[in-house]
Design a protein around this motif. Sequence first.
Motif, PDB file in Angstrom:
ATOM      1  N   GLU A   1      -2.517   0.825   5.942  1.00  0.00           N
ATOM      2  CA  GLU A   1      -2.519   2.285   5.995  1.00  0.00           C
ATOM      3  C   GLU A   1      -3.838   2.778   6.583  1.00  0.00           C
ATOM      4  O   GLU A   1      -4.688   3.347   5.888  1.00  0.00           O
ATOM      5  N   THR A   2      -4.003   2.517   7.873  1.00  0.00           N
ATOM      6  CA  THR A   2      -5.197   2.916   8.598  1.00  0.00           C
ATOM      7  C   THR A   2      -4.794   3.488   9.950  1.00  0.00           C
ATOM      8  O   THR A   2      -3.722   3.160  10.486  1.00  0.00           O
TER       9      THR A   2
ATOM     10  N   GLU B   1       0.844  -1.187   0.000  1.00  0.00           N
ATOM     11  CA  GLU B   1       0.000   0.000   0.000  1.00  0.00           C
ATOM     12  C   GLU B   1       0.885   1.245   0.000  1.00  0.00           C
ATOM     13  O   GLU B   1       1.912   1.286   0.664  1.00  0.00           O
TER      14      GLU B   1
ATOM     15  N   ARG C   1      -9.085  -1.851  -0.074  1.00  0.00           N
ATOM     16  CA  ARG C   1      -7.653  -1.901  -0.365  1.00  0.00           C
ATOM     17  C   ARG C   1      -6.816  -1.167   0.675  1.00  0.00           C
ATOM     18  O   ARG C   1      -5.582  -1.124   0.563  1.00  0.00           O
ATOM     19  N   HIS C   2      -7.472  -0.584   1.674  1.00  0.00           N
ATOM     20  CA  HIS C   2      -6.746   0.125   2.726  1.00  0.00           C
ATOM     21  C   HIS C   2      -6.765  -0.728   3.987  1.00  0.00           C
ATOM     22  O   HIS C   2      -7.793  -0.826   4.666  1.00  0.00           O
TER      23      HIS C   2
ATOM     24  N   ARG D   1     -12.295   8.423   5.136  1.00  0.00           N
ATOM     25  CA  ARG D   1     -10.868   8.392   4.823  1.00  0.00           C
ATOM     26  C   ARG D   1     -10.344   9.749   4.357  1.00  0.00           C
ATOM     27  O   ARG D   1      -9.236  10.162   4.725  1.00  0.00           O
TER      28      ARG D   1
END
Length: 303
Positions: A121-122, A85, A117-118, A144
């Motif tokens: 990266e959260t 990511e 797809r995240h 987001r």
Amino acid sequence: MPVAPLAQRDGIDPVRLRLPPDPEGAWPTVGAYLLGRYGGAVGAERVGAMLDAGRFVGADGRAAAGSEPYEPGRWLWFHRDPVAEERVPFEIGVVYRDERILVADKPHFLATTPRGRHVTETAVARLRAGLGLPALQPAHRLDRLTAGLVLFVVRAEDRGAYQLLFKERRVRKEYEAVAAYDPGVELPVTVRSRIEKERGVPAAREVPGEPNAVSRIELVERLGAFGRYRLLPETGKTHQLRVHMNALGLPILDDPLYPVVREDGPEDFRRPLRLLARTLEFTDPFTGEERRFGTRLSLSGPG
């Protein structure tokens, strides 16, 4: 529900799976079911390799063999293979932390929780891994593309009480936005409409029917052809503030969905959605204390 036998990886929980009923006997073995469920997405060879490596684990921590008889109701856990990511090049800040809650300043472009797809990266993954808080969970959701305050709960047993505050609308939230200025739009105004969001469709839409979304919109200052607005949502529908600003003819600056859905492509981190969750106010359900938190982030103006 049994406790997960697998530890988190980089702040990400393992996938939990319960084998469904099989009245027709379609899956004689565990491997047959897993191939049927995941083979189309990742390939039968990959599923087979994961089984051979012992990556599907039962409640007792033992690896499940593909040849084991199928047992409806059995719990399994596994970690998905990480997908590369693009890192969101902004850090997440901690505004407040005690033994029960953590209030974070989430930057633009960073998802609150894993979805689609995240995953890595959260906000929740970064905070869990960076602060050593594996049970950390958000009490609510922030889009987001929106920056600002998110309330997290440190301990699992406390989460329900804080979630109930949001469910029962006992949290006062204030947002700030930069959008076009139109002297013909009379402000302040309270917008009421019915908003629906279909799975797989990027933009939400207003439809006829009983209102389920209410927002108060106020002009704070004029910035030439633009304005800085205070947004006070009474409800929390997906994209509510963005939909209501667009309905007034004042779409938020650099919104990729409203009024026109922008073609999917690489993120342009230089053009964040000009929407910021500025304040959170509520009565703490455990102490009775009046809590008020303010963001340390700020929105840039047009340009």
